[in-house]
Design a protein around this motif. Structure first.
Motif, PDB file in Angstrom:
ATOM      1  N   VAL A  65      53.390  48.777  14.089  1.00  0.00           N
ATOM      2  CA  VAL A  65      53.101  47.336  14.152  1.00  0.00           C
ATOM      3  C   VAL A  65      53.962  46.580  13.139  1.00  0.00           C
ATOM      4  O   VAL A  65      54.491  45.498  13.431  1.00  0.00           O
ATOM      5  CB  VAL A  65      51.606  47.071  13.896  1.00  0.00           C
ATOM      6  CG1 VAL A  65      51.337  45.565  13.798  1.00  0.00           C
ATOM      7  CG2 VAL A  65      50.749  47.685  15.000  1.00  0.00           C
ATOM      8  N   ILE A  66      54.119  47.146  11.957  1.00  0.00           N
ATOM      9  CA  ILE A  66      54.949  46.509  10.927  1.00  0.00           C
ATOM     10  C   ILE A  66      56.395  46.395  11.405  1.00  0.00           C
ATOM     11  O   ILE A  66      57.037  45.342  11.244  1.00  0.00           O
ATOM     12  CB  ILE A  66      54.860  47.300   9.607  1.00  0.00           C
ATOM     13  CG1 ILE A  66      53.474  47.125   8.978  1.00  0.00           C
ATOM     14  CG2 ILE A  66      55.946  46.844   8.627  1.00  0.00           C
ATOM     15  CD1 ILE A  66      53.215  48.034   7.788  1.00  0.00           C
ATOM     16  N   VAL A  67      56.917  47.469  11.994  1.00  0.00           N
ATOM     17  CA  VAL A  67      58.286  47.442  12.505  1.00  0.00           C
ATOM     18  C   VAL A  67      58.435  46.375  13.591  1.00  0.00           C
ATOM     19  O   VAL A  67      59.405  45.605  13.596  1.00  0.00           O
ATOM     20  CB  VAL A  67      58.693  48.830  13.046  1.00  0.00           C
ATOM     21  CG1 VAL A  67      60.023  48.749  13.804  1.00  0.00           C
ATOM     22  CG2 VAL A  67      58.798  49.833  11.909  1.00  0.00           C
ATOM     23  N   MET A  68      57.469  46.305  14.492  1.00  0.00           N
ATOM     24  CA  MET A  68      57.517  45.290  15.546  1.00  0.00           C
ATOM     25  C   MET A  68      57.447  43.885  14.959  1.00  0.00           C
ATOM     26  O   MET A  68      58.106  42.950  15.443  1.00  0.00           O
ATOM     27  CB  MET A  68      56.375  45.508  16.542  1.00  0.00           C
ATOM     28  CG  MET A  68      56.522  46.754  17.398  1.00  0.00           C
ATOM     29  SD  MET A  68      57.928  46.680  18.545  1.00  0.00           S
ATOM     30  CE  MET A  68      57.333  45.492  19.751  1.00  0.00           C
ATOM     31  N   GLY A  69      56.644  43.719  13.911  1.00  0.00           N
ATOM     32  CA  GLY A  69      56.546  42.417  13.253  1.00  0.00           C
ATOM     33  C   GLY A  69      57.850  42.027  12.576  1.00  0.00           C
ATOM     34  O   GLY A  69      58.265  40.864  12.622  1.00  0.00           O
ATOM     35  N   ILE A  70      58.507  42.986  11.943  1.00  0.00           N
ATOM     36  CA  ILE A  70      59.795  42.721  11.293  1.00  0.00           C
ATOM     37  C   ILE A  70      60.845  42.348  12.351  1.00  0.00           C
ATOM     38  O   ILE A  70      61.650  41.427  12.152  1.00  0.00           O
ATOM     39  CB  ILE A  70      60.250  43.945  10.483  1.00  0.00           C
ATOM     40  CG1 ILE A  70      59.321  44.138   9.282  1.00  0.00           C
ATOM     41  CG2 ILE A  70      61.692  43.785  10.020  1.00  0.00           C
ATOM     42  CD1 ILE A  70      59.568  45.419   8.506  1.00  0.00           C
ATOM     43  N   ILE A  71      60.813  43.046  13.485  1.00  0.00           N
ATOM     44  CA  ILE A  71      61.701  42.688  14.597  1.00  0.00           C
ATOM     45  C   ILE A  71      61.419  41.260  15.045  1.00  0.00           C
ATOM     46  O   ILE A  71      62.341  40.480  15.327  1.00  0.00           O
ATOM     47  CB  ILE A  71      61.531  43.670  15.769  1.00  0.00           C
ATOM     48  CG1 ILE A  71      62.067  45.047  15.384  1.00  0.00           C
ATOM     49  CG2 ILE A  71      62.245  43.163  17.023  1.00  0.00           C
ATOM     50  CD1 ILE A  71      61.763  46.129  16.401  1.00  0.00           C
ATOM     51  N   GLY A  72      60.127  40.909  15.107  1.00  0.00           N
ATOM     52  CA  GLY A  72      59.744  39.560  15.495  1.00  0.00           C
ATOM     53  C   GLY A  72      60.266  38.508  14.528  1.00  0.00           C
ATOM     54  O   GLY A  72      60.774  37.457  14.934  1.00  0.00           O
ATOM     55  N   LEU A  73      60.155  38.776  13.226  1.00  0.00           N
ATOM     56  CA  LEU A  73      60.662  37.834  12.218  1.00  0.00           C
ATOM     57  C   LEU A  73      62.182  37.678  12.324  1.00  0.00           C
ATOM     58  O   LEU A  73      62.706  36.556  12.271  1.00  0.00           O
ATOM     59  CB  LEU A  73      60.285  38.328  10.823  1.00  0.00           C
ATOM     60  CG  LEU A  73      58.878  37.991  10.324  1.00  0.00           C
ATOM     61  CD1 LEU A  73      58.637  38.641   8.969  1.00  0.00           C
ATOM     62  CD2 LEU A  73      58.681  36.486  10.229  1.00  0.00           C
ATOM     63  N   ALA A  74      62.872  38.799  12.457  1.00  0.00           N
ATOM     64  CA  ALA A  74      64.322  38.738  12.601  1.00  0.00           C
ATOM     65  C   ALA A  74      64.696  37.995  13.888  1.00  0.00           C
ATOM     66  O   ALA A  74      65.643  37.193  13.908  1.00  0.00           O
ATOM     67  CB  ALA A  74      64.910  40.148  12.613  1.00  0.00           C
ATOM     68  N   GLY A  75      63.925  38.252  14.948  1.00  0.00           N
ATOM     69  CA  GLY A  75      64.170  37.568  16.211  1.00  0.00           C
ATOM     70  C   GLY A  75      63.955  36.076  16.109  1.00  0.00           C
ATOM     71  O   GLY A  75      64.683  35.284  16.727  1.00  0.00           O
ATOM     72  N   LEU A  76      62.975  35.668  15.324  1.00  0.00           N
ATOM     73  CA  LEU A  76      62.730  34.235  15.137  1.00  0.00           C
ATOM     74  C   LEU A  76      63.912  33.546  14.470  1.00  0.00           C
ATOM     75  O   LEU A  76      64.315  32.446  14.862  1.00  0.00           O
ATOM     76  CB  LEU A  76      61.466  34.032  14.292  1.00  0.00           C
ATOM     77  CG  LEU A  76      60.126  34.088  15.019  1.00  0.00           C
ATOM     78  CD1 LEU A  76      58.982  34.052  14.011  1.00  0.00           C
ATOM     79  CD2 LEU A  76      60.000  32.920  15.994  1.00  0.00           C
ATOM     80  N   LEU A  77      64.474  34.180  13.456  1.00  0.00           N
ATOM     81  CA  LEU A  77      65.641  33.607  12.780  1.00  0.00           C
ATOM     82  C   LEU A  77      66.823  33.504  13.741  1.00  0.00           C
ATOM     83  O   LEU A  77      67.561  32.507  13.744  1.00  0.00           O
ATOM     84  CB  LEU A  77      66.012  34.466  11.573  1.00  0.00           C
ATOM     85  CG  LEU A  77      64.977  34.523  10.439  1.00  0.00           C
ATOM     86  CD1 LEU A  77      65.430  35.506   9.360  1.00  0.00           C
ATOM     87  CD2 LEU A  77      64.754  33.133   9.843  1.00  0.00           C
ATOM     88  N   TRP A  78      66.970  34.526  14.576  1.00  0.00           N
ATOM     89  CA  TRP A  78      68.071  34.524  15.544  1.00  0.00           C
ATOM     90  C   TRP A  78      67.878  33.457  16.616  1.00  0.00           C
ATOM     91  O   TRP A  78      68.796  32.687  16.921  1.00  0.00           O
ATOM     92  CB  TRP A  78      68.185  35.900  16.183  1.00  0.00           C
ATOM     93  CG  TRP A  78      69.214  35.946  17.272  1.00  0.00           C
ATOM     94  CD1 TRP A  78      70.560  36.071  17.131  1.00  0.00           C
ATOM     95  CD2 TRP A  78      68.960  35.843  18.674  1.00  0.00           C
ATOM     96  NE1 TRP A  78      71.174  36.060  18.361  1.00  0.00           N
ATOM     97  CE2 TRP A  78      70.216  35.910  19.326  1.00  0.00           C
ATOM     98  CE3 TRP A  78      67.797  35.691  19.441  1.00  0.00           C
ATOM     99  CZ2 TRP A  78      70.340  35.846  20.713  1.00  0.00           C
ATOM    100  CZ3 TRP A  78      67.922  35.626  20.820  1.00  0.00           C
ATOM    101  CH2 TRP A  78      69.181  35.705  21.444  1.00  0.00           C
ATOM    102  N   ILE A  79      66.671  33.381  17.203  1.00  0.00           N
ATOM    103  CA  ILE A  79      66.441  32.434  18.296  1.00  0.00           C
ATOM    104  C   ILE A  79      66.448  30.998  17.780  1.00  0.00           C
ATOM    105  O   ILE A  79      66.798  30.068  18.514  1.00  0.00           O
ATOM    106  CB  ILE A  79      65.106  32.753  19.028  1.00  0.00           C
ATOM    107  CG1 ILE A  79      65.051  32.090  20.409  1.00  0.00           C
ATOM    108  CG2 ILE A  79      63.909  32.304  18.210  1.00  0.00           C
ATOM    109  CD1 ILE A  79      66.008  32.685  21.393  1.00  0.00           C
ATOM    110  N   ARG A  80      66.108  30.805  16.508  1.00  0.00           N
ATOM    111  CA  ARG A  80      66.177  29.447  15.936  1.00  0.00           C
ATOM    112  C   ARG A  80      67.625  28.952  15.919  1.00  0.00           C
ATOM    113  O   ARG A  80      67.895  27.798  16.280  1.00  0.00           O
ATOM    114  CB  ARG A  80      65.593  29.428  14.521  1.00  0.00           C
ATOM    115  CG  ARG A  80      65.618  28.042  13.875  1.00  0.00           C
ATOM    116  CD  ARG A  80      65.010  28.070  12.484  1.00  0.00           C
ATOM    117  NE  ARG A  80      64.955  26.724  11.932  1.00  0.00           N
ATOM    118  CZ  ARG A  80      65.966  26.130  11.287  1.00  0.00           C
ATOM    119  NH1 ARG A  80      67.119  26.794  11.122  1.00  0.00           N
ATOM    120  NH2 ARG A  80      65.834  24.916  10.817  1.00  0.00           N
ATOM    121  N   LYS A  81      68.535  29.805  15.500  1.00  0.00           N
ATOM    122  CA  LYS A  81      69.955  29.415  15.492  1.00  0.00           C
ATOM    123  C   LYS A  81      70.433  29.112  16.912  1.00  0.00           C
ATOM    124  O   LYS A  81      71.139  28.130  17.150  1.00  0.00           O
ATOM    125  CB  LYS A  81      70.797  30.529  14.879  1.00  0.00           C
ATOM    126  CG  LYS A  81      70.574  30.732  13.386  1.00  0.00           C
ATOM    127  CD  LYS A  81      71.451  31.868  12.862  1.00  0.00           C
ATOM    128  CE  LYS A  81      71.206  32.094  11.371  1.00  0.00           C
ATOM    129  NZ  LYS A  81      72.027  33.213  10.841  1.00  0.00           N
TER     130      LYS A  81
END
Length: 259
Positions: A229-245
């Motif tokens: 779950v932590i790994v998936m959450g970290i992927i989610g956070l990284a994905g948020l930074l990417w999709i924001r750009k």
């Protein structure tokens, strides 16, 4: 032995859910309506899941265990429960966003919608945990009726586990929600598919891991699941930074609130 310290798990989960909404509201001055709508979308998806659980899910699980080998049945059930979550949570949310003014949301509003979705889940699960723990503390005779595996979950070492799980699951919900809002706003269905697959993986691993980790001790099993779950959450956070750009490249005004 259950102690009053076990109440911290529920309080922590409530804090994750409510705290995230409060933080984003004051940081971005987002209308509370987005948090409310996110909570409503969560409630709709969960209501449909509950109906499925009391009608078809149990029968499907039973038949799968009869027809297939245990590992194959676990994989098939993982696909079923995972796709159910992905389609209901991301699919229904997408349709709601696509055919309402929410399709004009900016990035910050999309995040607020996701926080409302995941934050509502965290807060309500926390309240449920508080009620269950308080009931056991006030009626200790009930503790003797609990199986050993359940009692192990009340060990003090387990107190922070649900809090951590809710925090990183919240990140997952926000990322998946932003993806589907992006798909609706920019008519890019590929990102809806990514949102559905992401949630499918998040929920679908549980039945499979329950089978594969069945021989492990409670703490080791929870540790592995929480790490996922932590790994998936970290992927989610990284994905948020990417999709924001990506979002702000296509819509420089992307943080502007709907008027």
């Amino acid at each position: 032995m259950i102690s009053w310290l076990n109440l911290l798990s529920g309080l922590g989960m409530v804090t994750v859910g409510v705290g995230a909404m409060v933080y984003w509201y004051y940081k971005k001055r987002i209308s509370p309506v987005y948090f409310i709508l996110g909570g409503i979308l969560w409630a709709i998806a969960i209501a449909i899941k509950v109906v499925m659980d009391v009608t078809v899910s149990a029968a499907l699980a039973q038949q799968a265990m009869i027809i297939f080998a245990p590992l194959a049945a676990s994989v098939l059930l993982g696909l079923y429960y995972g796709l159910r979550t992905g389609i209901l949570e991301s699919g229904i949310s997408y349709l709601t966003v696509r055919f309402t003014k929410l399709s004009k949301s900016g990035f910050d509003e999309a995040v607020a919608l996701g926080i409302g979705f995941g934050g509502t889940e965290a807060a309500l699960l926390g309240l449920l945990s508080l009620i269950n723990t308080a009931a056991l503390l006030m009626m200790p005779e009930l503790v003797a009726t609990l199986p050993a595996s359940t009692l192990e979950q009340f060990a003090l070492i387990m107190v922070p586990v649900p809090i951590i799980e809710r925090l990183f699951t919240l990140f997952c919900h926000v990322f998946a929600t932003v993806l589907l809002v992006y798909a609706a706003r920019f008519h890019a269905l590929i990102w809806l598919a990514v949102s559905i697959l992401y949630k499918t993986l998040l929920d679908g691993v549980l039945p499979i891991s329950s089978y594969l980790l069945a021989g492990m001790g409670t703490y080791a099993k929870y540790g592995i699941i929480e790490l996922f779950v932590i790994v998936m959450g970290i992927i989610g956070l990284a994905g948020l930074l990417w999709i924001r750009k990506k979002w702000l490249t296509r819509a420089p005004e992307g943080n502007r609130t709907i008027e």
